[in-house]
Design an enzyme around this catalytic site. Structure first.
Site, PDB file in Angstrom:
ATOM      1  N   GLU A   1      -4.631  -6.036   2.015  1.00  0.00           N
ATOM      2  CA  GLU A   1      -5.607  -6.888   1.325  1.00  0.00           C
ATOM      3  C   GLU A   1      -5.133  -7.246  -0.075  1.00  0.00           C
ATOM      4  OE1 GLU A   1      -9.954  -5.860   2.969  1.00  0.00           O
ATOM      5  OE2 GLU A   1      -8.831  -4.068   2.382  1.00  0.00           O
TER       6      GLU A   1
ATOM      7  N   GLU B   1      -8.502  -0.617   9.291  1.00  0.00           N
ATOM      8  CA  GLU B   1      -9.767   0.055   8.976  1.00  0.00           C
ATOM      9  C   GLU B   1     -10.587   0.387  10.208  1.00  0.00           C
ATOM     10  OE1 GLU B   1      -8.761  -2.142   5.131  1.00  0.00           O
ATOM     11  OE2 GLU B   1      -8.463  -2.420   7.275  1.00  0.00           O
TER      12      GLU B   1
END
Length: 798
Positions: free
Chosen positions: A651, A671
């Site tokens: 990210e 995740e």
């Protein structure tokens, strides 16, 4: 009794599928008493169920053979994700209990967490019986919290681990809308503090002083202690006066204002309770005496909106609506009810449902509890109201034709289930709660803000008291400028802030809110906030704890220096990165920045081990790595990915303008593989930079993608040989720095301005000051002159 009620009592014909309660049982295993047996939760529930079987006064073997459904109320250690069971536990609680009693039901249910669940289960099982889906069902619950805590640190201790085969309908934790990271980050992690918010808002609404409200709490709960004192299943059978309950002593210490220890729910108990339901037809087949049958005359379940969505913290409409609906369904007024039990983990749920909702008095001679309430009777985790139902059944049998009410609270004034019981026969009426829920859901939304700043007004508050004497102030308030609601905590050791909460009435007081990395903080004024949280001038430090920062002319190289954990980040590291990039963007002499990782990894995301061991988890305002939530970055940032870029690491790379990766690099938004989601921009950015279908696959599988693959689809700008990512990033930075830094900056600003405009012509024609700003720069003039003079321009970045 009205003529309608008399007719019900004398009703000769009843539908054979009408659900009835035919047996109840309770047990307590008090630590330290001669009778103490160190029962497990399964043992306690089995003992209570055995008593309920005996209570039916019929052939136990025949009844057990007919049980088709068993439903267990979730124990405390199964209520919160990640909670441990120090002595072990069953992996199939309902079937473990059934096995103890030689039952093999077709269906086993493990209900969601929440104190409403016993009453909700009884209502649900009754509906199943009425619909013909079940004939005999048992609901039970228990907790051995006292025993678990007693043995947890002892060398010799029991092992409560059990494995039982068979299907299990595990409904999960049921915590949606009841917990939030925002509340937890501001200290609202415990039930007393959360309920205190409602309590203090109610006091403000009533206009009562602290002393007057304490008296009201004492008058409410003193009768509860008297009921508990005569209850053989009570954990604390001690009668106390109103003054004792509300006077601070060493034993009755403050917990969270306005609560002292004696008025807070007691969970260190070993208790169990069970209820048996059958159809009328099955009860007759089994020969269960009809004078013991208990009918459900009214019932309702409502769900409250999440904490910050409450329009008025002094009122919980879900409980009030559910309470009224159950009585209306039964055709009763409050005067017709013989026994009451209102869930009483703290005073405010009783005040809300009984006093404010129904207009009952705290000294009602019928009493507002049949057990003694959670602070005095105790509460077996989520199962308290099963005891209330069992006690109500026994009292109604002693007074045929009378009516008993049970109201059960779940979560933090979050869910409420109610029922009216009687020996008087009545047909089953299906649930009518949907229309009540629609009323609650239709309430206007409250505007909220996560990061608050400015003058505000206190809506409600509490002060948490630690055993060491420390105090933590917490408020919910509204910003004066926007009316948005927020949560804030007092800055540690800020006595001036705590002094506001020590006033006779803090609600309505004016406070100043400032946002810090860990969350919102309140104090008395902006000057006080500046004193306690001084603004940091953007500047680079000589050294950092978690980073290495090098300045080479116009280039800044930032290296995450946590190689032992693959450069996974913790909040202090995020704060350092935020500080570094603040300095980079403010420094006109820095034109390009590179971010990379030490060793053979770029960044493995958040350090989950740090979070799992209790470390506070938060991101600064600028987001993961100080980048992912930063708005309008107008100077180039290059990610030099020298190994795995996983989770937040990917990210952070996506938040950079350019990505250079070596051939060993790989990327993943993994995740979902650890029960999380990519909320630091991955879910938003990835589908905008690669084909949506490819992005979706990466996001929902968490699979790894190589640097080569990302280069083919345009995320990686340049590939380098192993170990060459930083060198290649330097080359790219040199190319950028040969261009006008003013033009680069304004190019990025225009890209930021037009990024959200989908129509190309509209984006091109957007009115902007960028062109005007460009034409007055020295760099623009220098560039044109250098071109005309056929020389290399000398850029000034101004």
């Amino acid at each position: 009794m009205t003529s309608e009620h008399s007719e019900r009592l004398a009703m000769p014909d009843i539908h054979p599928q009408t659900p009835i309660l035919v047996g109840v049982g309770q047990i307590i295993d008090r630590l330290g008493e001669d009778s103490y047996q160190a029962f497990s939760a399964v043992d306690l529930a089995a003992q209570a169920t055995g008593q309920a079987l005996e209570d039916t006064q019929t052939d136990g073997a025949a009844l057990r053979a007919m049980v088709d459904t068993v439903a267990g109320v979730r124990q405390s250690e199964m209520t919160i994700p990640g909670a441990t069971a120090p002595l072990g536990r069953s992996d199939n609680f309902p079937r473990s209990v059934a096995a103890r009693l030689a039952m093999n039901p077709k269906r086993a249910i493990l209900e969601v967490g929440g104190g409403h669940s016993p009453q909700h289960l009884v209502t649900e099982l009754a509906a199943d019986i009425a619909a013909g889906r079940s004939r005999v069902a048992i609901a039970f619950g228990s907790d051995a919290i006292s025993t678990t805590r007693w043995f947890a640190n002892k060398e010799t201790r029991p092992n409560f681990t059990e494995h039982v085969e068979g299907d299990l309908e595990d409904r999960g934790y049921g915590l949606a809308g009841q917990m939030s990271m925002e509340a937890a980050n501001h200290g609202l992690t415990d039930a007393p503090s959360l309920f205190a918010l409602f309590e203090n808002a109610r006091r403000a609404r009533l206009g009562l002083s602290r002393a007057e409200y304490a008296d009201e709490i004492g008058r409410l709960f003193a009768p509860f202690t008297q009921v508990a004192a005569s209850n053989p299943y009570a954990s604390t059978p001690v009668a106390r006066s109103a003054n004792e309950l509300t006077t601070q002593t060493e034993a009755n210490r403050p917990i969270a204002e306005p609560y002292l220890r004696y008025v807070v729910a007691r969970d260190q108990v070993n208790q169990g309770a069970a209820v048996i339901l059958t159809s009328v037809e099955a009860a007759r087949e089994l020969g269960i005496p009809e004078h013991t049958w208990i009918y459900i005359h009214g019932h309702a379940t409502c769900r409250e909106r999440p904490l910050l969505d409450h329009e008025d913290f002094g009122v919980a409409p879900a409980a009030q609506l559910a309470t009224r609906r159950a009585l209306d369904m039964a055709g009763l007024t409050p005067d017709d009810v013989a026994t009451w039990d209102f869930y009483s983990c703290f005073p405010v749920p009783v005040f809300n449902a009984a006093v404010d909702g129904l207009g009952l008095s705290t000294d009602d001679p019928r009493r507002l509890t049949v057990t003694g309430g959670l602070p005095f009777f105790g509460g077996a985790g989520n199962n308290y109201s099963m005891h209330a139902i069992a006690e109500t059944v026994q009292r109604l049998r002693q007074c045929p034709g009378s009516y008993g009410f049970v109201g059960a609270n779940g979560g933090v004034m979050s869910k409420y289930s109610t029922a009216v019981y009687s020996t008087a026969p009545t047909e089953w009426v299906p649930d009518e709660s949907a229309e009540l829920q629609a009323v609650i859901d239709a309430q206007p939304a409250v505007s909220q803000v996560t990061r608050a700043e400015g003058w505000a007004t206190v809506e409600t508050y509490t002060v948490k008291h630690g055993r060491d004497g420390g105090r933590t102030g917490i408020v919910i308030g509204r910003l004066e400028r926007t009316g948005e609601r927020f949560i804030a905590q007092a800055i540690e050791s800020d006595e001036q802030a705590l002094a506001i909460l020590d006033l006779e009435q803090p609600v309505g007081q004016r406070i100043w809110i400032t946002n810090t990395g860990p969350g919102n903080r309140f104090t008395v004024s902006p000057d006080r906030a500046a004193e306690l949280c001084p603004a940091r001038s953007p500047a680079l430090r000589a050294a950092y704890e978690h980073l290495r920062v090098e300045r080479e002319g116009h280039l800044l190289i930032v290296t995450i220096d946590r190689p032992d954990v693959k450069n996974a980040l913790i909040p202090p590291a995020h704060e350092e990165l935020a500080e570094v990039f603040d300095a980079y963007l403010a420094d006109d002499d820095l034109w390009v920045a590179i971010i990379t990782g030490a060793g053979d990894s770029f960044c493995a995301g958040n350090d989950l081990s740090y979070a799992a061991t209790g470390g506070q988890t938060y991101l600064p305002r600028s987001g993961f790595a100080g980048l992912t939530s930063r708005e309008g970055i107008n100077k180039p940032v290059i990610a030099a990915v020298n190994g795995p870029a996983v989770g937040g690491g990917f990210e952070a790379a996506l938040a950079c303008h350019l990505v250079v990766a070596d051939e060993t690099a790989h990327f993943a938004l993994s995740e979902v593989k650890v029960g999380l989601i990519a909320t630091a921009g991955g879910i938003v950015r990835l589908p905008r930079v690669i084909p949506e279908k490819v992005a979706t696959e990466l996001l929902v599988t968490g699979r790894t993608i190589t640097a080569n693959e990302l280069a083919r689809i345009g995320v990686v700008n340049r590939l380098a040989s192993a170990g060459g990512a930083v060198s290649a990033a330097r080359d790219l930075a040199d190319e950028i720095m040969r261009a006008s830094p003013s033009s680069v900056r304004l190019t990025l600003e225009l890209m930021n301005e037009t990024q959200g405009i989908s129509d190309v012509a509209e984006a091109i024609g957007k009115r902007t000051s960028v062109f005007d700003d460009l034409m007055v720069t020295e760099d623009a003039a220098e560039g044109m002159c250098a071109f005309a003079e056929k020389r290399t321009p000398i850029w000034r970045n101004r």
